[in-house]
Design an enzyme around this catalytic site. Sequence first.
Site, PDB file in Angstrom:
ATOM      1  N   ASP A  13       0.299  14.529  35.817  1.00 31.43           N
ATOM      2  CA  ASP A  13      -0.971  14.765  37.080  1.00 31.43           C
ATOM      3  C   ASP A  13      -1.498  16.091  36.407  1.00 31.43           C
ATOM      4  O   ASP A  13      -2.041  16.900  37.177  1.00 31.43           O
ATOM      5  CB  ASP A  13      -0.306  15.254  38.364  1.00 31.43           C
ATOM      6  CG  ASP A  13       0.610  13.654  39.008  1.00 31.43           C
ATOM      7  OD1 ASP A  13      -0.022  12.778  38.535  1.00 31.43           O
ATOM      8  OD2 ASP A  13       1.654  14.079  39.425  1.00 31.43           O
ATOM      9  N   LYS A  16      -5.313  14.416  32.611  1.00 32.70           N
ATOM     10  CA  LYS A  16      -5.308  13.769  31.319  1.00 32.70           C
ATOM     11  C   LYS A  16      -6.731  12.889  31.329  1.00 32.70           C
ATOM     12  O   LYS A  16      -7.342  12.562  30.538  1.00 32.70           O
ATOM     13  CB  LYS A  16      -4.274  12.934  30.854  1.00 32.70           C
ATOM     14  CG  LYS A  16      -3.091  13.665  30.666  1.00 32.70           C
ATOM     15  CD  LYS A  16      -1.960  12.962  30.432  1.00 32.70           C
ATOM     16  CE  LYS A  16      -1.355  12.186  31.628  1.00 32.70           C
ATOM     17  NZ  LYS A  16      -0.702  13.118  32.477  1.00 32.70           N
ATOM     18  N   GLY A  40      -1.587   7.533  37.722  1.00 34.14           N
ATOM     19  CA  GLY A  40      -2.765   7.615  38.420  1.00 34.14           C
ATOM     20  C   GLY A  40      -3.736   8.503  37.834  1.00 34.14           C
ATOM     21  O   GLY A  40      -3.553   9.892  37.860  1.00 34.14           O
ATOM     22  N   HIS A  41      -4.705   7.973  37.269  1.00 29.96           N
ATOM     23  CA  HIS A  41      -5.578   8.878  36.519  1.00 29.96           C
ATOM     24  C   HIS A  41      -6.814   8.773  37.133  1.00 29.96           C
ATOM     25  O   HIS A  41      -7.743   8.018  37.348  1.00 29.96           O
ATOM     26  CB  HIS A  41      -5.765   8.452  35.054  1.00 29.96           C
ATOM     27  CG  HIS A  41      -4.860   8.621  34.263  1.00 29.96           C
ATOM     28  ND1 HIS A  41      -4.718   8.218  32.813  1.00 29.96           N
ATOM     29  CD2 HIS A  41      -3.459   8.951  34.457  1.00 29.96           C
ATOM     30  CE1 HIS A  41      -3.376   8.384  32.471  1.00 29.96           C
ATOM     31  NE2 HIS A  41      -2.717   9.090  33.285  1.00 29.96           N
ATOM     32  N   GLN A 223       2.014  10.315  32.685  1.00 24.55           N
ATOM     33  CA  GLN A 223       3.089  11.317  32.711  1.00 24.55           C
ATOM     34  C   GLN A 223       2.994  12.430  32.009  1.00 24.55           C
ATOM     35  O   GLN A 223       1.846  12.636  31.476  1.00 24.55           O
ATOM     36  CB  GLN A 223       4.366  10.625  32.827  1.00 24.55           C
ATOM     37  CG  GLN A 223       4.672   9.566  34.005  1.00 24.55           C
ATOM     38  CD  GLN A 223       4.205   8.129  33.697  1.00 24.55           C
ATOM     39  OE1 GLN A 223       4.267   7.510  32.552  1.00 24.55           O
ATOM     40  NE2 GLN A 223       3.556   7.485  34.622  1.00 24.55           N
TER      41      GLN A 223
HETATM   42  P1  IMP Z   1       8.927   6.292  37.670  1.00 28.28           P
HETATM   43  O1  IMP Z   1       8.177   6.278  36.438  1.00 28.28           O
HETATM   44  O2  IMP Z   1       8.253   5.467  38.889  1.00 28.28           O
HETATM   45  O3  IMP Z   1      10.134   5.696  37.517  1.00 28.28           O
HETATM   46  O4  IMP Z   1       9.121   7.552  38.535  1.00 28.28           O
HETATM   47  C1  IMP Z   1      10.139   8.510  37.881  1.00 28.28           C
HETATM   48  C2  IMP Z   1       9.846   9.900  37.941  1.00 28.28           C
HETATM   49  O5  IMP Z   1       8.573  10.158  37.422  1.00 28.28           O
HETATM   50  C3  IMP Z   1       9.607  10.365  39.376  1.00 28.28           C
HETATM   51  O6  IMP Z   1       9.800  11.762  39.637  1.00 28.28           O
HETATM   52  C4  IMP Z   1       8.322  10.182  39.561  1.00 28.28           C
HETATM   53  O7  IMP Z   1       7.576  10.878  40.797  1.00 28.28           O
HETATM   54  C5  IMP Z   1       7.649  10.580  38.286  1.00 28.28           C
HETATM   55  N1  IMP Z   1       6.342   9.966  38.025  1.00 28.28           N
HETATM   56  C6  IMP Z   1       5.958   8.746  37.436  1.00 28.28           C
HETATM   57  N2  IMP Z   1       4.753   8.614  37.162  1.00 28.28           N
HETATM   58  C7  IMP Z   1       4.184   9.782  37.558  1.00 28.28           C
HETATM   59  C8  IMP Z   1       2.722  10.344  37.237  1.00 28.28           C
HETATM   60  O8  IMP Z   1       1.826   9.685  36.859  1.00 28.28           O
HETATM   61  N3  IMP Z   1       2.731  11.653  37.667  1.00 28.28           N
HETATM   62  C9  IMP Z   1       3.430  12.273  37.921  1.00 28.28           C
HETATM   63  N4  IMP Z   1       4.950  12.035  38.017  1.00 28.28           N
HETATM   64  C10 IMP Z   1       5.378  10.816  37.815  1.00 28.28           C
END
Ligand code: IMP
Length: 427
Positions: A13, A16, A40-41, A223
């Site tokens: 977040d 990017k 989520g971009h 991420q």
């Molecule tokens: P998952 O990728 O949905 O399995 O989540 C694993 C961890 O990564 C959790 O703490 C999510 O909140 C975090 N996470 C996954 N995608 C994002 C992102 O795009 N932004 C911030 N945190 C993320």
Amino acid sequence: MPVIAIVGAQWGDEGKGKVVDMLAQQARMVVRFSGGDNAGHSVVNPSGEFKLHLIPSGIFNAGVACIIGNGVVINPKVLIGEIDNLNELGVDTSHLFISDRAHLIMPYHLLLDGLEEEALGGKAIGTTRKGVGPAFADKAARLGIRAGDLLDKEALKERLSAVLDYKNVILTKVYGAKPLSLDEVYSQYCQYGERLAPCIRETTIMVDEAVSRGELVILEGAQGALLDPDFGTYPYTTSSSPLAAGSCLGAGLGPTRLDRVLGVYKAYCTRVGSGPMPTELNDQTGELIRERAHEYGTTTGRPRRCGWLDAVAARFSRRINGLTGAVITRLDILDVLPSFKICVGYELDGQKIDYFPGNIAALARCKPIYEELPGWQAPTTDIRSYEQLPMEARQYVARVEELISCPVNLICVGPGREQAIEKTPIL
Ligand code: IMP
């Protein structure tokens, strides 16, 4: 023109999407290389305001080939919804391509993401529940179904039938859930396949040709480094590598062809989900940052945990990514603060340390050592040149460069494409 990877340098977040949207105007190709629709971009440009989950942020430029690389896991329903939504808003998506090697998120991945999280109770990861972790687990376990499988219906049925038999045992016997119907899943995925078939191809050839022609190619991360399964706060991480090394693997490009790595940092820190975050602010300042910056997840709407910039983590991230430059986003959020802090070291069990521990129990015991800097208390959102930034803001940027040992190329002072200050040229 170089090949540039744009990676999240904190917990995701960082903004990017905005950086990719800006640079894509000069590019010929943008390849999204990891994650899934957990990302989520946010992009704000002359075409409107958009939240992209799977489609590369270069999509607003007709001449830019946008590829969803092999390193991404795709929920076809979400992707089709995203394409339709963009088309309704007048955005052309005919230049979107999908790697035939990209794995698909299946209905059982979505179910298992929820069931596994519930089984963990108080120790839940706090995943986005988009099925991303279970889909990457199947990739490693060689149980995955890939975009290219949608192009051969007979082979798809055979493969799905074998995998679903196994998944139904887990759903019913381990979790007491209902089994999924082969016919339903199969016919649903055949429909997705018919819709997406024109975009699915061997994309590594396209990437190789664009690079060989010397075009600007952007590898778009999802991420952030501190969520990397190897180097992040394991097990409170995501499941694919958001690092520059992951960009080569997830786009199908050899590491020798990557020219630059740009790490995107927020001027402060945020994190969603569970796991240690040494500089988290559970006070009014944290609340002020959250509200001022509207720090709520783009994908899940969850409030993000907010805190001061952690230069120990930032330096670690610079190192494991091999950054050639940094971008600082959301500097304007600090505009109202009389002073603010940067974490320059940790105190662990009475000892001062300057590295990011690999063990999360140790990281959770780390107390931040702060340096306090004066604020500038003036609006920066309309500033477009580095020299015009208040002196205190320039001091802050210079201190970050010093602490992370990396030049800052760009500073963002608002969500709009034009709200950016180039400090040193990226290209
Ligand atoms: P998952 O990728 O949905 O399995 O989540 C694993 C961890 O990564 C959790 O703490 C999510 O909140 C975090 N996470 C996954 N995608 C994002 C992102 O795009 N932004 C911030 N945190 C993320």
